[in-house]
Design a protein around this motif. Structure first.
Motif, PDB file in Angstrom:
ATOM      1  N   MET A 128       2.835 -10.844  17.570  1.00 34.18           N
ATOM      2  CA  MET A 128       1.877  -9.735  17.508  1.00 34.18           C
ATOM      3  C   MET A 128       1.096  -9.757  16.183  1.00 34.18           C
ATOM      4  SD  MET A 128       1.240  -7.607  19.815  1.00 34.18           S
ATOM      5  CE  MET A 128       0.236  -6.199  20.082  1.00 34.18           C
ATOM      6  N   ARG A 129       1.823 -10.093  15.091  1.00 36.47           N
ATOM      7  CA  ARG A 129       1.147 -10.120  13.779  1.00 36.47           C
ATOM      8  C   ARG A 129       0.038 -11.171  13.769  1.00 36.47           C
ATOM      9  NH1 ARG A 129       6.534  -9.194  11.977  1.00 36.47           N
ATOM     10  NH2 ARG A 129       6.677  -7.207  10.875  1.00 36.47           N
ATOM     11  N   ALA A 130       0.362 -12.359  14.360  1.00 37.42           N
ATOM     12  CA  ALA A 130      -0.637 -13.437  14.382  1.00 37.42           C
ATOM     13  C   ALA A 130      -1.856 -13.003  15.198  1.00 37.42           C
ATOM     14  CB  ALA A 130      -0.008 -14.694  14.976  1.00 37.42           C
ATOM     15  N   LEU A 131      -1.600 -12.296  16.286  1.00 42.01           N
ATOM     16  CA  LEU A 131      -2.690 -11.823  17.151  1.00 42.01           C
ATOM     17  C   LEU A 131      -3.585 -10.842  16.387  1.00 42.01           C
ATOM     18  CD1 LEU A 131      -3.675 -12.004  20.107  1.00 42.01           C
ATOM     19  CD2 LEU A 131      -2.344  -9.934  20.561  1.00 42.01           C
ATOM     20  N   MET A 132      -2.944  -9.938  15.645  1.00 43.39           N
ATOM     21  CA  MET A 132      -3.721  -8.942  14.906  1.00 43.39           C
ATOM     22  C   MET A 132      -4.535  -9.602  13.785  1.00 43.39           C
ATOM     23  SD  MET A 132      -3.223  -6.292  16.577  1.00 43.39           S
ATOM     24  CE  MET A 132      -4.247  -5.267  15.554  1.00 43.39           C
ATOM     25  N   THR A 133      -3.950 -10.650  13.168  1.00 44.27           N
ATOM     26  CA  THR A 133      -4.706 -11.352  12.120  1.00 44.27           C
ATOM     27  C   THR A 133      -5.939 -12.018  12.734  1.00 44.27           C
ATOM     28  OG1 THR A 133      -2.668 -11.736  10.925  1.00 44.27           O
ATOM     29  CG2 THR A 133      -4.524 -13.127  10.314  1.00 44.27           C
ATOM     30  N   LYS A 134      -5.736 -12.608  13.926  1.00 41.47           N
ATOM     31  CA  LYS A 134      -6.885 -13.245  14.611  1.00 41.47           C
ATOM     32  C   LYS A 134      -7.954 -12.205  14.936  1.00 41.47           C
ATOM     33  CE  LYS A 134      -5.239 -17.397  16.776  1.00 41.47           C
ATOM     34  NZ  LYS A 134      -4.203 -17.761  17.705  1.00 41.47           N
ATOM     35  N   LEU A 135      -7.503 -11.041  15.348  1.00 42.00           N
ATOM     36  CA  LEU A 135      -8.448  -9.979  15.687  1.00 42.00           C
ATOM     37  C   LEU A 135      -9.240  -9.534  14.452  1.00 42.00           C
ATOM     38  CD1 LEU A 135      -9.534  -8.085  17.804  1.00 42.00           C
ATOM     39  CD2 LEU A 135      -7.551  -6.618  17.488  1.00 42.00           C
ATOM     40  N   GLU A 136      -8.556  -9.413  13.332  1.00 41.59           N
ATOM     41  CA  GLU A 136      -9.242  -9.027  12.086  1.00 41.59           C
ATOM     42  C   GLU A 136     -10.323 -10.041  11.713  1.00 41.59           C
ATOM     43  OE1 GLU A 136      -6.424  -8.492   8.933  1.00 41.59           O
ATOM     44  OE2 GLU A 136      -5.245  -7.049  10.073  1.00 41.59           O
ATOM     45  N   GLN A 137     -10.075 -11.319  12.097  1.00 35.49           N
ATOM     46  CA  GLN A 137     -11.008 -12.384  11.699  1.00 35.49           C
ATOM     47  C   GLN A 137     -11.972 -12.782  12.827  1.00 35.49           C
ATOM     48  OE1 GLN A 137      -8.094 -15.295  10.628  1.00 35.49           O
ATOM     49  NE2 GLN A 137      -7.606 -14.337   8.672  1.00 35.49           N
ATOM     50  N   ALA A 138     -11.975 -12.030  13.906  1.00 40.48           N
ATOM     51  CA  ALA A 138     -12.766 -12.413  15.095  1.00 40.48           C
ATOM     52  C   ALA A 138     -14.248 -12.126  14.888  1.00 40.48           C
ATOM     53  CB  ALA A 138     -12.233 -11.683  16.319  1.00 40.48           C
ATOM     54  N   THR A 139     -14.949 -13.084  14.295  1.00 40.85           N
ATOM     55  CA  THR A 139     -16.382 -12.888  14.008  1.00 40.85           C
ATOM     56  C   THR A 139     -17.202 -12.741  15.294  1.00 40.85           C
ATOM     57  OG1 THR A 139     -16.593 -15.283  13.889  1.00 40.85           O
ATOM     58  CG2 THR A 139     -16.334 -14.126  11.801  1.00 40.85           C
ATOM     59  N   ALA A 140     -16.644 -13.200  16.418  1.00 43.83           N
ATOM     60  CA  ALA A 140     -17.368 -13.088  17.691  1.00 43.83           C
ATOM     61  C   ALA A 140     -17.640 -11.620  18.058  1.00 43.83           C
ATOM     62  CB  ALA A 140     -16.568 -13.761  18.801  1.00 43.83           C
ATOM     63  N   LEU A 141     -16.871 -10.719  17.458  1.00 39.69           N
ATOM     64  CA  LEU A 141     -17.065  -9.292  17.776  1.00 39.69           C
ATOM     65  C   LEU A 141     -18.193  -8.659  16.959  1.00 39.69           C
ATOM     66  CD1 LEU A 141     -13.309  -8.157  17.781  1.00 39.69           C
ATOM     67  CD2 LEU A 141     -14.784  -8.417  19.783  1.00 39.69           C
ATOM     68  N   ASP A 142     -18.674  -9.404  15.959  1.00 35.50           N
ATOM     69  CA  ASP A 142     -19.586  -8.769  14.997  1.00 35.50           C
ATOM     70  C   ASP A 142     -20.935  -8.373  15.585  1.00 35.50           C
ATOM     71  OD1 ASP A 142     -17.607  -8.935  13.174  1.00 35.50           O
ATOM     72  OD2 ASP A 142     -18.415 -10.646  12.079  1.00 35.50           O
ATOM     73  N   ARG A 143     -21.435  -9.195  16.518  1.00 40.27           N
ATOM     74  CA  ARG A 143     -22.754  -8.860  17.063  1.00 40.27           C
ATOM     75  C   ARG A 143     -22.711  -7.520  17.796  1.00 40.27           C
ATOM     76  NH1 ARG A 143     -26.119 -13.287  20.238  1.00 40.27           N
ATOM     77  NH2 ARG A 143     -27.624 -11.756  20.916  1.00 40.27           N
ATOM     78  N   ALA A 144     -21.726  -7.411  18.675  1.00 41.65           N
ATOM     79  CA  ALA A 144     -21.596  -6.148  19.414  1.00 41.65           C
ATOM     80  C   ALA A 144     -21.277  -5.013  18.451  1.00 41.65           C
ATOM     81  CB  ALA A 144     -20.503  -6.281  20.459  1.00 41.65           C
ATOM     82  N   GLY A 145     -20.417  -5.303  17.459  1.00 38.69           N
ATOM     83  CA  GLY A 145     -20.022  -4.274  16.482  1.00 38.69           C
ATOM     84  C   GLY A 145     -21.203  -3.789  15.671  1.00 38.69           C
ATOM     85  N   ASP A 146     -22.053  -4.726  15.229  1.00 32.69           N
ATOM     86  CA  ASP A 146     -23.216  -4.342  14.416  1.00 32.69           C
ATOM     87  C   ASP A 146     -24.185  -3.475  15.222  1.00 32.69           C
ATOM     88  OD1 ASP A 146     -22.086  -5.720  12.372  1.00 32.69           O
ATOM     89  OD2 ASP A 146     -23.464  -7.417  12.430  1.00 32.69           O
ATOM     90  N   ARG A 147     -24.353  -3.849  16.504  1.00 37.06           N
ATOM     91  CA  ARG A 147     -25.265  -3.079  17.355  1.00 37.06           C
ATOM     92  C   ARG A 147     -24.746  -1.656  17.549  1.00 37.06           C
ATOM     93  NH1 ARG A 147     -26.131  -6.763  22.148  1.00 37.06           N
ATOM     94  NH2 ARG A 147     -27.177  -8.369  21.006  1.00 37.06           N
ATOM     95  N   LEU A 148     -23.451  -1.582  17.823  1.00 45.76           N
ATOM     96  CA  LEU A 148     -22.857  -0.252  18.038  1.00 45.76           C
ATOM     97  C   LEU A 148     -22.917   0.570  16.753  1.00 45.76           C
ATOM     98  CD1 LEU A 148     -21.361   1.709  19.905  1.00 45.76           C
ATOM     99  CD2 LEU A 148     -19.208   0.653  19.199  1.00 45.76           C
ATOM    100  N   GLN A 149     -22.674  -0.087  15.628  1.00 49.92           N
ATOM    101  CA  GLN A 149     -22.723   0.633  14.348  1.00 49.92           C
ATOM    102  C   GLN A 149     -24.108   1.239  14.125  1.00 49.92           C
ATOM    103  OE1 GLN A 149     -22.820  -1.676  10.746  1.00 49.92           O
ATOM    104  NE2 GLN A 149     -21.522  -0.216   9.675  1.00 49.92           N
TER     105      GLN A 149
END
Ligand code: FES
Length: 283
Positions: free
Chosen positions: A1-22
């Motif tokens: 689970m820890r490894a998964l959460m670290t990957k999620l923290e570093q998941a740059t693929a989410l940034d486009r959607a995140g920036d738009r929503l922000q």
């Protein structure tokens, strides 16, 4: 689970959607007093974690009541309460999320997605119950509870591992030793200007007004921004320091937060003048 959460923290693929929503959240949630209300400035604590108690409590209660015979009406009422109260809680959460750092926003995005799935399932459950399909309503509610629980796990990671909306300045106090310590000569301090000094390697700001001096931790409670580089502004008749990073404002005569995104006050330290020397200590 820890490894998964670290990957999620570093998941740059989410940034486009995140920036738009922000951008959408920041453009929609206005004016400042609405944002302050949703951050929980009036409480001195973040509002979102307090608000989620209602939907979480109602949904868990519905899950228990659903196991009991003859309690359809009570279960429907609880599902309705949880579903309706989840909406303002989600709005408060989005308002906080839009001011987080990038790695926090990635986890927050998935936290919001899991909770949106949960909310949608509960809305479906409510619709099914109101049209007499209680078996379907129960099944959708249990699926919704699963999604909301995944969302709660991610919210816990966000707060307790990544420190989102947790005061970033209060831990500075643990690095200060006990007892009065000299910080500056009073005569050398300019009037109504911020001056930065260190006490046991802890950065503090000094603000002199007349013969009184405020000593306040420099690290902003929101995301550790340097308050010493902020501006002094008059807000509501009080001199306030405004954080240069995201604009949180704190009264210089007590540390009370007046504008978010910080929901917590800034720590002010006790002071005294001894033979013209300003001294401070732990509160
Ligand atoms: S670091 Fe965000 S407001 Fe100060």
């Amino acid at each position: 689970m820890r490894a998964l959460m670290t990957k999620l923290e570093q998941a740059t693929a989410l940034d486009r959607a995140g920036d738009r929503l922000q951008r959408a959240v920041q453009a929609t949630l206005r004016p400042q007093r609405v944002r302050d209300l949703l951050h929980g400035v009036f409480l001195g604590h973040p509002l979102h974690p307090a608000m989620v108690q209602v939907p979480v409590g109602a949904w868990i209660s519905a899950a228990v009541v659903d196991l009991l015979p003859g309690q359809r009406r009570a279960a429907t009422t609880l599902v309705a309460l949880g579903t309706v109260s989840a909406v303002p809680a989600a709005v408060a959460g989005l308002n906080d999320w839009a001011e987080l750092s990038r790695d926090q926003r990635r986890v927050g995005l998935v936290h919001a997605a899991a909770n949106t799935v949960g909310l949608t399932l509960y809305a479906g459950s409510l619709a099914a119950r109101l049209t007499g399909r209680h078996g379907v309503g129960r099944a959708l509610a249990y699926l919704g509870l699963g999604a909301a629980s995944a969302g709660a796990y991610l919210g816990g990671h966000l707060a307790y591992k990544q420190g989102a909306q947790v005061s970033q300045s209060v831990s500075e106090l643990h690095r200060m030793s006990n007892g009065w310590q000299s910080v500056a000569e009073l005569a050398g301090l300019p009037q109504r200007k911020l001056v930065t000094r260190e006490v046991d390697d802890v950065s503090v700001i000094l603000y002199r007004h007349g013969d009184e001096v405020t000593v306040m931790l420099e690290r902003c409670p929101h995301q550790s921004g340097p308050l010493g580089e902020g501006e002094v502004q008059e807000i509501g008749g009080h001199a306030c320091v405004v954080c240069p990073w995201h604009g949180s404002a704190f009264r210089l005569n007590g540390g009370e937060v007046v504008h978010g995104p910080s929901a917590t006050d800034q720590q002010v330290l006790p002071t005294r003048i001894v033979d013209g020397t300003l001294q401070t200590r732990l509160p």
